[in-house]
Motif scaffolding. Sequence first.
Motif, mmCIF file in Angstrom:
data_model
loop_
_atom_site.group_PDB
_atom_site.id
_atom_site.type_symbol
_atom_site.label_atom_id
_atom_site.label_comp_id
_atom_site.label_asym_id
_atom_site.label_seq_id
_atom_site.Cartn_x
_atom_site.Cartn_y
_atom_site.Cartn_z
ATOM 1 N N ASP A 56 -3.179 -8.676 -14.916
ATOM 2 C CA ASP A 56 -2.650 -7.904 -16.033
ATOM 3 C C ASP A 56 -2.544 -6.435 -15.634
ATOM 4 O O ASP A 56 -1.524 -5.775 -15.864
ATOM 5 N N LEU A 57 -3.606 -5.914 -15.008
ATOM 6 C CA LEU A 57 -3.594 -4.535 -14.537
ATOM 7 C C LEU A 57 -2.502 -4.329 -13.494
ATOM 8 O O LEU A 57 -1.730 -3.358 -13.557
ATOM 9 N N LYS A 58 -2.410 -5.234 -12.539
ATOM 10 C CA LYS A 58 -1.405 -5.134 -11.476
ATOM 11 C C LYS A 58 0.000 -5.117 -12.064
ATOM 12 O O LYS A 58 0.847 -4.303 -11.674
ATOM 13 N N LYS A 82 7.403 4.420 0.593
ATOM 14 C CA LYS A 82 5.983 4.100 0.423
ATOM 15 C C LYS A 82 5.193 5.319 -0.018
ATOM 16 O O LYS A 82 4.299 5.225 -0.859
ATOM 17 N N LYS A 83 5.530 6.497 0.556
ATOM 18 C CA LYS A 83 4.825 7.721 0.188
ATOM 19 C C LYS A 83 5.088 8.066 -1.272
ATOM 20 O O LYS A 83 4.164 8.423 -2.028
ATOM 21 N N THR A 84 6.347 7.931 -1.709
ATOM 22 C CA THR A 84 6.684 8.201 -3.103
ATOM 23 C C THR A 84 5.984 7.223 -4.029
ATOM 24 O O THR A 84 5.448 7.609 -5.077
ATOM 25 N N ILE A 85 5.975 5.940 -3.645
ATOM 26 C CA ILE A 85 5.297 4.931 -4.457
ATOM 27 C C ILE A 85 3.807 5.251 -4.569
ATOM 28 O O ILE A 85 3.208 5.145 -5.642
ATOM 29 N N GLN A 86 3.215 5.683 -3.470
ATOM 30 C CA GLN A 86 1.786 5.993 -3.496
ATOM 31 C C GLN A 86 1.488 7.180 -4.403
ATOM 32 O O GLN A 86 0.519 7.155 -5.168
ATOM 33 N N ASP A 87 2.334 8.223 -4.361
ATOM 34 C CA ASP A 87 2.115 9.376 -5.234
ATOM 35 C C ASP A 87 2.199 8.978 -6.699
ATOM 36 O O ASP A 87 1.349 9.369 -7.520
ATOM 37 N N LEU A 88 3.227 8.194 -7.053
ATOM 38 C CA LEU A 88 3.370 7.743 -8.441
ATOM 39 C C LEU A 88 2.235 6.807 -8.831
ATOM 40 O O LEU A 88 1.759 6.823 -9.967
ATOM 41 N N ARG A 105 -8.517 -0.077 -5.029
ATOM 42 C CA ARG A 105 -7.317 0.757 -5.148
ATOM 43 C C ARG A 105 -6.346 0.455 -3.993
ATOM 44 O O ARG A 105 -5.144 0.313 -4.211
ATOM 45 N N ALA A 106 -6.890 0.356 -2.773
ATOM 46 C CA ALA A 106 -6.051 0.063 -1.616
ATOM 47 C C ALA A 106 -5.415 -1.324 -1.730
ATOM 48 O O ALA A 106 -4.234 -1.516 -1.420
ATOM 49 N N ARG A 107 -6.216 -2.284 -2.200
ATOM 50 C CA ARG A 107 -5.695 -3.648 -2.350
ATOM 51 C C ARG A 107 -4.583 -3.701 -3.391
ATOM 52 O O ARG A 107 -3.540 -4.321 -3.172
ATOM 53 N N LEU A 108 -4.788 -3.025 -4.526
ATOM 54 C CA LEU A 108 -3.780 -3.022 -5.586
ATOM 55 C C LEU A 108 -2.492 -2.366 -5.097
ATOM 56 O O LEU A 108 -1.388 -2.883 -5.332
ATOM 57 N N PHE A 109 -2.623 -1.243 -4.380
ATOM 58 C CA PHE A 109 -1.436 -0.546 -3.878
ATOM 59 C C PHE A 109 -0.663 -1.417 -2.884
ATOM 60 O O PHE A 109 0.563 -1.513 -2.941
ATOM 61 N N GLU A 110 -1.382 -2.070 -1.976
ATOM 62 C CA GLU A 110 -0.719 -2.924 -0.982
ATOM 63 C C GLU A 110 0.022 -4.074 -1.643
ATOM 64 O O GLU A 110 1.129 -4.423 -1.254
ATOM 65 N N GLN A 111 -0.596 -4.670 -2.672
ATOM 66 C CA GLN A 111 0.045 -5.805 -3.336
ATOM 67 C C GLN A 111 1.292 -5.371 -4.107
ATOM 68 O O GLN A 111 2.313 -6.062 -4.096
ATOM 69 N N ILE A 112 1.220 -4.223 -4.769
ATOM 70 C CA ILE A 112 2.378 -3.746 -5.527
ATOM 71 C C ILE A 112 3.508 -3.361 -4.573
ATOM 72 O O ILE A 112 4.678 -3.676 -4.811
ATOM 73 N N PRO A 121 2.482 -11.777 -1.846
ATOM 74 C CA PRO A 121 1.228 -12.147 -1.167
ATOM 75 C C PRO A 121 1.402 -12.578 0.282
ATOM 76 O O PRO A 121 0.437 -12.584 1.052
ATOM 77 N N LEU A 122 2.629 -12.936 0.661
ATOM 78 C CA LEU A 122 2.865 -13.371 2.046
ATOM 79 C C LEU A 122 2.941 -12.198 3.021
ATOM 80 O O LEU A 122 2.793 -12.403 4.233
ATOM 81 N N GLN A 123 3.164 -10.985 2.512
ATOM 82 C CA GLN A 123 3.428 -9.854 3.393
ATOM 83 C C GLN A 123 2.302 -9.599 4.394
ATOM 84 O O GLN A 123 2.562 -9.426 5.585
ATOM 85 N N PRO A 124 1.017 -9.582 3.961
ATOM 86 C CA PRO A 124 -0.055 -9.366 4.958
ATOM 87 C C PRO A 124 -0.101 -10.458 6.020
ATOM 88 O O PRO A 124 -0.395 -10.187 7.186
#
Length: 473
Positions: A56-58, A82-88, A105-112, A121-124
């Motif tokens: 729900d949070l994601k 990616k930098k813009t997405i991270q700032d937002l 926080r790192a996990r949520l950012f990577e998944q989004i 989820p396949l990306q990693p």
Amino acid sequence: MSLLKRIEQGQSGGTPNNPAPSGPPSGGGDSSRLSNLQARRVNAPAAGAQAGSYFDLKTRVQNKLLSELDPSMDISRTEEVKKTIQDLFEQILAEENIVLSRPERARLFEQITAEILGFGPLQPLLEDETVTEIMVNGAKNLYVERKGRIHRVPVTFENNDHVMRIIDRIVAPLGRRIDESSPYVDARLPDGSRVNAVIPPISLVGPTLTIRKFSKSPITIEQLIQFGSISAEAVQFLKACVEARLNVVISGGTGSGKTTLLNILSSFIPDDERILTIENAAELQLRQEHVVTLESRPPNIEGRGEITIRQLVINALRMRPDRIVVGEIRDEAALDMLQAMNTGHDGSMTTLHSNSPRDTLSRLETMTLMAGMDLPSRAIREQITSAVDVVCHQERMRDGTRKVTNITEVSGMEGDVITMTDIFVFEQTGIENGQIVGRLRPSGLRPKFIDKIEAAGINLPPSIFGIGERRRY
């Protein structure tokens, strides 16, 4: 133009004036990247309620992020995006007073980021170079292959719809479709990795996805020798066969490394020759300059427009090829491939599935009969004998390693039987720490086509064939 539309075109290689093709409806249909992401936003509460507070949070953060991204951003610059997405992302977490630990926080950012720019989820797993194959058996069961062994991984999708969105994202840019009327499809990722997807009602466990990854840096012949997959003498012999324009068939079971070996043998083709490759899903990685790649096409939603391997082989004969390389022969295209090999297109190569060199020729005969020609068996066998010079057979062993087990000459006919001579044979000498120990050894026999190799100006020392020296044990 909205950022979501730009993301869709960036993923599929299109431009505003020349959009990339997208497939017709496929279980959510000719759903583009845009409609997929919009669907996530509409269904966010239900998806979050089913998957729990984390999802729900994601979903909330992801949807807000999508709404706030600058539509004029150039998404082809991945690092800037990616930098813009991270700032937002950081800004949204601060505005909503969402407190997360650094790992969360790192996990949520990577998944989004993977959902927006990658394959969720396949990306990693796709970025993990130790993973050679990815298997998705429904939303909650994911497996990978590492070093020839299958392992379950703690990665899941939210639900079956989430799997379907990723499948659509893979196949739509290729102009292919998957839906209830066509519930399976072959495709490829931008890096050339092979993809097969099967969905209900054919699959009873939900949408399934199989991805055979291709190494970003192709495996070299030196690495194959180092792995024990083939011997240096066998490589020298096969290199001579390719340079002398002998016709080679690479056989083996599923996942035995046929395409990898075909890639390596193709690298021995001289740079001044015109090469045509024919495949169901383009995955060969030839390094020569003069290469024309042809890819088959499935029928459209009306059942029309199919282009088969057989049609491509026939057409290739009109394209002035020096070499024809067919990714895999699996049907009546075998007849046309044999005809090509017998009509001046020497040095052609292909792969097919079989259990042994002898089975390879039996399968070739069976597939030739599938063409519907009422040919006598002897005539077909004479065509095979005349066309095929070498069968290189490869197996995936019980310990997960892949090894060339036979390099066999197709030497002629005795009565109605094709005669074959093993030039190299793998001899297993034992098992140590669960690993098979052995070596691909010469049989001590020279092939009859050695004259063709010598006529090409290539002189192989007798020691390659195990002649004139003691065999090493």
